[in-house]
Scaffold this active site. Structure first.
Site, PDB file in Angstrom:
ATOM      1  CD  GLU A 133     117.637  35.198 -17.970  1.00  0.00           C
ATOM      2  OE1 GLU A 133     118.062  34.224 -17.754  1.00  0.00           O
ATOM      3  OE2 GLU A 133     116.698  35.405 -18.759  1.00  0.00           O
ATOM      4  CD  GLU A 240     115.919  38.645 -23.511  1.00  0.00           C
ATOM      5  OE1 GLU A 240     115.406  37.407 -23.352  1.00  0.00           O
ATOM      6  OE2 GLU A 240     117.210  38.606 -23.041  1.00  0.00           O
TER       7      GLU A 240
HETATM    8  C1  HXH Z   1     115.844  34.792 -21.946  1.00  0.00           C
HETATM    9  N1  HXH Z   1     115.385  34.031 -20.712  1.00  0.00           N
HETATM   10  C2  HXH Z   1     117.229  35.165 -22.371  1.00  0.00           C
HETATM   11  O1  HXH Z   1     117.847  36.116 -21.640  1.00  0.00           O
HETATM   12  C3  HXH Z   1     117.875  34.782 -23.751  1.00  0.00           C
HETATM   13  O2  HXH Z   1     119.128  34.875 -23.912  1.00  0.00           O
HETATM   14  C4  HXH Z   1     116.973  33.617 -24.401  1.00  0.00           C
HETATM   15  O3  HXH Z   1     117.532  33.538 -25.755  1.00  0.00           O
HETATM   16  C5  HXH Z   1     115.789  33.465 -24.345  1.00  0.00           C
HETATM   17  C6  HXH Z   1     115.030  34.215 -22.951  1.00  0.00           C
HETATM   18  C7  HXH Z   1     114.074  34.102 -20.541  1.00  0.00           C
HETATM   19  C8  HXH Z   1     113.609  32.881 -19.345  1.00  0.00           C
HETATM   20  C9  HXH Z   1     114.371  33.051 -18.140  1.00  0.00           C
HETATM   21  C10 HXH Z   1     114.079  32.083 -17.175  1.00  0.00           C
HETATM   22  C11 HXH Z   1     113.079  31.131 -17.338  1.00  0.00           C
HETATM   23  C12 HXH Z   1     112.697  30.972 -18.684  1.00  0.00           C
HETATM   24  C13 HXH Z   1     113.042  32.191 -19.545  1.00  0.00           C
HETATM   25  O4  HXH Z   1     112.928  30.383 -16.467  1.00  0.00           O
HETATM   26  C14 HXH Z   1     112.881  29.117 -16.601  1.00  0.00           C
HETATM   27  C15 HXH Z   1     113.559  28.002 -16.909  1.00  0.00           C
HETATM   28  C16 HXH Z   1     113.222  26.810 -17.044  1.00  0.00           C
HETATM   29  C17 HXH Z   1     112.139  26.224 -16.685  1.00  0.00           C
HETATM   30  C18 HXH Z   1     111.110  27.120 -16.127  1.00  0.00           C
HETATM   31  C19 HXH Z   1     111.525  28.558 -16.054  1.00  0.00           C
END
Ligand code: HXH
Length: 330
Positions: A133, A240
């Site tokens: 990310e 994922e």
């Molecule tokens: C993934 N992120 C990760 O790679 C993984 O390690 C984890 O277990 C689950 C999901 C996905 C993700 C990325 C950004 C995101 C939300 C999900 O952005 C936000 C974060 C907080 C609030 C709003 C959006």
């Protein structure tokens, strides 16, 4: 006559590995489903920096080892997630006493961490996420601002791949991100990777997280993203996957069970997605679901606390859903 349930790993054996994210609890409660349906596992959380090195020099591999042992005992392949990230990473990586660490100190810690983790987890692993990310969602800025960019600088990504390659000469090294099929983020992800390749970075693959929903992204955007990343000459992995019942900004909390209509729509979406994955199987070597079933998955609490979601192929009793039926019969 006994009737053997059709399995994902058998149906897809000539296409790609079928993986699932696990943790010590799901291995205990859903172990049977995991070992029968899937042939690859990923630690949902337990190989992230905060789990493996909560304090400098204190490595805690017990839970990660449990996951690696489960794979070995059940003849499952392993996908590593994630050497570096901006989340779930302790602050000590970036501090020197009360001050911000120097670039040199942070790089030394990065190298120590990557070398220790890859030194322990090479056998049985077919790929590792080196960074997770790193792309900024908004605007035209390519790189997300994080502790890594602040302390090391924008070349932290290249450094991480170089350290990983040194530690594990034959490992398939991946970059991984979400919203990878949104046209704007796609262009940014593509250009970053292209630039990494041009600089000679030892990168082997592109991870498409595929946290998708019943309404979006559009199948044509997914197809275009796959083609664009494949044109870089790297391997692709769906890292994922889940198919949420809710759009990201939908905050409704009234549903106790998914409606028939939601389940039907989800099944249609899974069918389309796997049609595309099979079509591009020359480029895709694994598809990992981010949970085994609707019993436990990260979307049950995120982004709306306490709200249930039903994003997986098996239901809360680990029974196959219509989504499962549609991707095993084609
Ligand atoms: C993934 N992120 C990760 O790679 C993984 O390690 C984890 O277990 C689950 C999901 C996905 C993700 C990325 C950004 C995101 C939300 C999900 O952005 C936000 C974060 C907080 C609030 C709003 C959006």
């Amino acid at each position: 006559m006994t009737h053997k349930l059709i399995t994902l790993k058998d149906v897809y054996k000539d296409y790609f590995k079928i993986g699932v994210a696990v943790n010590p609890t799901t291995l205990r409660q859903d172990g049977e489903l995991i070992r029968t349906q899937f042939n690859s596992i990923t630690a949902e959380n337990h190989m992230k920096p905060e789990e493996l090195q909560p304090e400098e020099g204190i490595f805690t591999f017990e839970k990660a080892d449990m996951i690696a042992d489960f794979a070995k005992e059940n003849d499952l392949a392993l996908r590593g997630h994630t050497l570096l990230w901006h989340n779930q990473t302790p602050d000590w990586f970036f501090k020197d006493g009360d001050h911000i660490a120097s670039r040199e100190l942070a790089l030394e810690r990065m190298k120590t961490h990557i070398t220790a983790v890859l030194g322990r987890y090479t056998d049985g692993f077919y790929a590792w996420d080196v960074v997770n990310e790193v792309i900024e969602d908004k605007g035209t800025t390519i790189l997300r601002e994080s502790n890594w960019t602040k302390v090391v600088g924008d070349d932290f990504i290249q450094k991480a791949f170089e350290y990983a390659r040194e530690a594990s000469p034959n490992m398939s090294l991946f970059i991984n991100d979400y919203n990878e099929s949104h046209p704007e983020k796609r262009e940014k992800y593509y250009s970053l990777i292209k630039d990494l390749i041009a600089k000679g970075t030892p990168i082997n693959g592109v991870g498409l997280q595929a946290h998708w929903g019943v309404e979006g992204p559009a199948i044509d955007d997914i197809r275009e993203a796959i083609e664009k990343y494949a044109s870089l000459g790297l391997t692709l992995q769906i890292t994922e996957m889940d198919v949420s019942m809710f759009n990201f900004d939908d905050r409704r909390t009234d549903l106790m069970q998914p409606t028939e209509q939601m389940l039907a729509l989800q099944a249609e979406r899974y069918e389309q997605f796997f049609d595309v994955f099979r079509e591009y199987s020359k480029h895709i070597d694994s598809v990992t679901l981010w949970a085994a079933s609707d019993r436990y998955n990260w979307l049950n609490d995120f982004p709306v606390h306490g709200r249930k979601n039903w994003p997986m192929l098996f239901d809360e009793n680990n029974q196959p859903k219509e989504s499962f039926n549609r991707i095993v019969h084609f």
